[in-house]
Design a protein around this motif. Sequence first.
Motif, PDB file in Angstrom:
ATOM      1  N   VAL A  60       0.772  -1.122   0.019  1.00  0.00           N
ATOM      2  CA  VAL A  60      -0.018  -0.175  -0.023  1.00  0.00           C
ATOM      3  C   VAL A  60       0.757   1.251  -0.078  1.00  0.00           C
ATOM      4  N   PHE A  61       0.546   2.116  -0.771  1.00  0.00           N
ATOM      5  CA  PHE A  61       1.365   3.522  -1.056  1.00  0.00           C
ATOM      6  C   PHE A  61       0.072   4.490  -0.214  1.00  0.00           C
ATOM      7  N   VAL A  62       1.133   5.195   0.881  1.00  0.00           N
ATOM      8  CA  VAL A  62       0.233   6.287   1.477  1.00  0.00           C
ATOM      9  C   VAL A  62       0.591   7.714   1.206  1.00  0.00           C
ATOM     10  N   THR A  63      -0.230   8.391   0.675  1.00  0.00           N
ATOM     11  CA  THR A  63       0.444   9.643   0.301  1.00  0.00           C
ATOM     12  C   THR A  63      -0.435  10.918   1.001  1.00  0.00           C
ATOM     13  N   PRO A  64       0.264  11.517   2.101  1.00  0.00           N
ATOM     14  CA  PRO A  64      -0.465  12.720   2.790  1.00  0.00           C
ATOM     15  C   PRO A  64      -0.785  13.744   1.814  1.00  0.00           C
ATOM     16  N   VAL A  65      -1.821  14.382   1.666  1.00  0.00           N
ATOM     17  CA  VAL A  65      -2.263  15.488   0.754  1.00  0.00           C
ATOM     18  C   VAL A  65      -2.720  16.583   1.577  1.00  0.00           C
ATOM     19  N   LEU A  66      -2.246  17.743   1.198  1.00  0.00           N
ATOM     20  CA  LEU A  66      -2.709  18.965   1.903  1.00  0.00           C
ATOM     21  C   LEU A  66      -3.435  19.906   0.845  1.00  0.00           C
ATOM     22  N   LYS A  67      -4.907  20.148   1.122  1.00  0.00           N
ATOM     23  CA  LYS A  67      -5.749  20.616   0.161  1.00  0.00           C
ATOM     24  C   LYS A  67      -6.107  22.281   0.780  1.00  0.00           C
ATOM     25  N   GLY A  68      -6.073  23.019  -0.473  1.00  0.00           N
ATOM     26  CA  GLY A  68      -6.753  24.523  -0.140  1.00  0.00           C
ATOM     27  C   GLY A  68      -8.049  24.595  -0.468  1.00  0.00           C
ATOM     28  N   ASN A  69      -8.695  25.662  -0.228  1.00  0.00           N
ATOM     29  CA  ASN A  69      -9.946  26.032  -0.207  1.00  0.00           C
ATOM     30  C   ASN A  69     -10.518  25.748  -1.946  1.00  0.00           C
ATOM     31  N   ASN A  70      -9.561  26.043  -2.833  1.00  0.00           N
ATOM     32  CA  ASN A  70     -10.034  25.541  -4.138  1.00  0.00           C
ATOM     33  C   ASN A  70      -9.603  24.303  -4.489  1.00  0.00           C
ATOM     34  N   GLU A  71     -10.404  23.805  -5.562  1.00  0.00           N
ATOM     35  CA  GLU A  71      -9.996  22.339  -6.182  1.00  0.00           C
ATOM     36  C   GLU A  71      -8.726  22.236  -6.590  1.00  0.00           C
ATOM     37  N   ASP A  72      -8.343  23.286  -7.163  1.00  0.00           N
ATOM     38  CA  ASP A  72      -6.894  23.144  -7.688  1.00  0.00           C
ATOM     39  C   ASP A  72      -5.471  23.374  -6.870  1.00  0.00           C
ATOM     40  N   ASP A  73      -6.084  23.555  -5.668  1.00  0.00           N
ATOM     41  CA  ASP A  73      -4.832  23.987  -4.672  1.00  0.00           C
ATOM     42  C   ASP A  73      -4.640  22.699  -3.855  1.00  0.00           C
ATOM     43  N   MET A  74      -3.382  22.131  -4.360  1.00  0.00           N
ATOM     44  CA  MET A  74      -3.420  20.686  -3.752  1.00  0.00           C
ATOM     45  C   MET A  74      -1.893  20.451  -3.589  1.00  0.00           C
ATOM     46  N   VAL A  75      -1.270  19.939  -2.649  1.00  0.00           N
ATOM     47  CA  VAL A  75       0.146  19.561  -2.442  1.00  0.00           C
ATOM     48  C   VAL A  75       0.287  18.159  -1.995  1.00  0.00           C
ATOM     49  N   ARG A  76       1.036  17.321  -2.597  1.00  0.00           N
ATOM     50  CA  ARG A  76       1.287  16.080  -1.973  1.00  0.00           C
ATOM     51  C   ARG A  76       2.495  15.807  -1.116  1.00  0.00           C
ATOM     52  N   PHE A  77       2.570  15.256  -0.155  1.00  0.00           N
ATOM     53  CA  PHE A  77       3.713  15.273   0.566  1.00  0.00           C
ATOM     54  C   PHE A  77       4.473  13.834   0.173  1.00  0.00           C
ATOM     55  N   PRO A  78       5.689  13.413   0.652  1.00  0.00           N
ATOM     56  CA  PRO A  78       6.086  12.257   0.105  1.00  0.00           C
ATOM     57  C   PRO A  78       5.434  11.160   0.732  1.00  0.00           C
ATOM     58  N   THR A  79       5.609   9.953  -0.310  1.00  0.00           N
ATOM     59  CA  THR A  79       4.856   8.904  -0.022  1.00  0.00           C
ATOM     60  C   THR A  79       5.369   7.694   0.789  1.00  0.00           C
ATOM     61  N   ILE A  80       4.649   7.075   1.587  1.00  0.00           N
ATOM     62  CA  ILE A  80       5.293   5.823   2.477  1.00  0.00           C
ATOM     63  C   ILE A  80       4.784   4.617   1.925  1.00  0.00           C
ATOM     64  N   LEU A  81       5.753   3.630   1.631  1.00  0.00           N
ATOM     65  CA  LEU A  81       5.144   2.455   1.167  1.00  0.00           C
ATOM     66  C   LEU A  81       5.152   1.523   2.174  1.00  0.00           C
ATOM     67  N   ILE A  82       4.284   0.856   2.352  1.00  0.00           N
ATOM     68  CA  ILE A  82       3.672  -0.301   3.195  1.00  0.00           C
ATOM     69  C   ILE A  82       3.795  -1.833   2.680  1.00  0.00           C
ATOM     70  N   ASN A  83       4.480  -2.552   3.015  1.00  0.00           N
ATOM     71  CA  ASN A  83       4.657  -3.889   2.225  1.00  0.00           C
ATOM     72  C   ASN A  83       4.118  -5.013   3.299  1.00  0.00           C
ATOM     73  N   GLY A  84       3.619  -5.894   2.580  1.00  0.00           N
ATOM     74  CA  GLY A  84       3.503  -7.180   3.359  1.00  0.00           C
ATOM     75  C   GLY A  84       4.712  -8.045   3.284  1.00  0.00           C
ATOM     76  N   ARG A  85       4.632  -9.137   3.937  1.00  0.00           N
ATOM     77  CA  ARG A  85       5.923  -9.792   4.186  1.00  0.00           C
ATOM     78  C   ARG A  85       6.714 -10.214   2.809  1.00  0.00           C
ATOM     79  N   ASN A  86       6.063 -10.821   1.868  1.00  0.00           N
ATOM     80  CA  ASN A  86       6.605 -11.192   0.612  1.00  0.00           C
ATOM     81  C   ASN A  86       7.074 -10.166  -0.063  1.00  0.00           C
ATOM     82  N   MET A  87       6.339  -9.056  -0.422  1.00  0.00           N
ATOM     83  CA  MET A  87       6.620  -8.019  -0.780  1.00  0.00           C
ATOM     84  C   MET A  87       7.914  -6.867  -0.367  1.00  0.00           C
ATOM     85  N   GLN A  88       8.104  -7.402   0.811  1.00  0.00           N
ATOM     86  CA  GLN A  88       9.179  -6.635   1.791  1.00  0.00           C
ATOM     87  C   GLN A  88      10.334  -7.150   1.176  1.00  0.00           C
ATOM     88  N   TYR A  89      10.484  -8.863   1.139  1.00  0.00           N
ATOM     89  CA  TYR A  89      11.419  -9.592   0.625  1.00  0.00           C
ATOM     90  C   TYR A  89      11.908  -9.115  -0.708  1.00  0.00           C
TER      91      TYR A  89
END
Length: 140
Positions: A60-89
């Motif tokens: 699972v990729f988790v990406t925090p997002v900060l949004k402004g009042n307008n639809e176009d006002d958005m910025v993504r923070f760096p993503t965290i990758l969460i792996n299951g056991r085999n995917m981590q290997y």
Amino acid sequence: MKRNISILAIVLAAVLHAYAGNENARVITRNVNVQKTEQKVVATLDIVLDSLQLSSNRQVFVTPVLKGNNEDDMVRFPTILINGRNMQYVYERSGLSAEAEKEYEDNVCQVVRRNNGKSQVIQYAKAIDAMPWMDKQDLS
């Protein structure tokens, strides 16, 4: 000069509901804090994985997002990758090409293996450049 930004409207990747093929898979946030200086916006939060049941062959990729009042006002923070056991290997053992490695470095700030059935909290603290729209309106 630092000032706290209203957190009421921070949207963290659709409230950080991460669905990995399981409707009961949820990622919860706690202790969310956003501070803005003249040049940077810093987000700190705890990402709680306790209710996330991730099969060993999933990620699972988790990406925090900060949004402004307008639809176009958005910025993504760096993503965290969460792996299951085999995917981590796979992640640890496979040698990524230089191009793929660069893409991961630019987009993924942290890689974590999910230990199902155990309490697990990721402490997230990242800074991004402030955008002009952040000065002109309340964030939402």
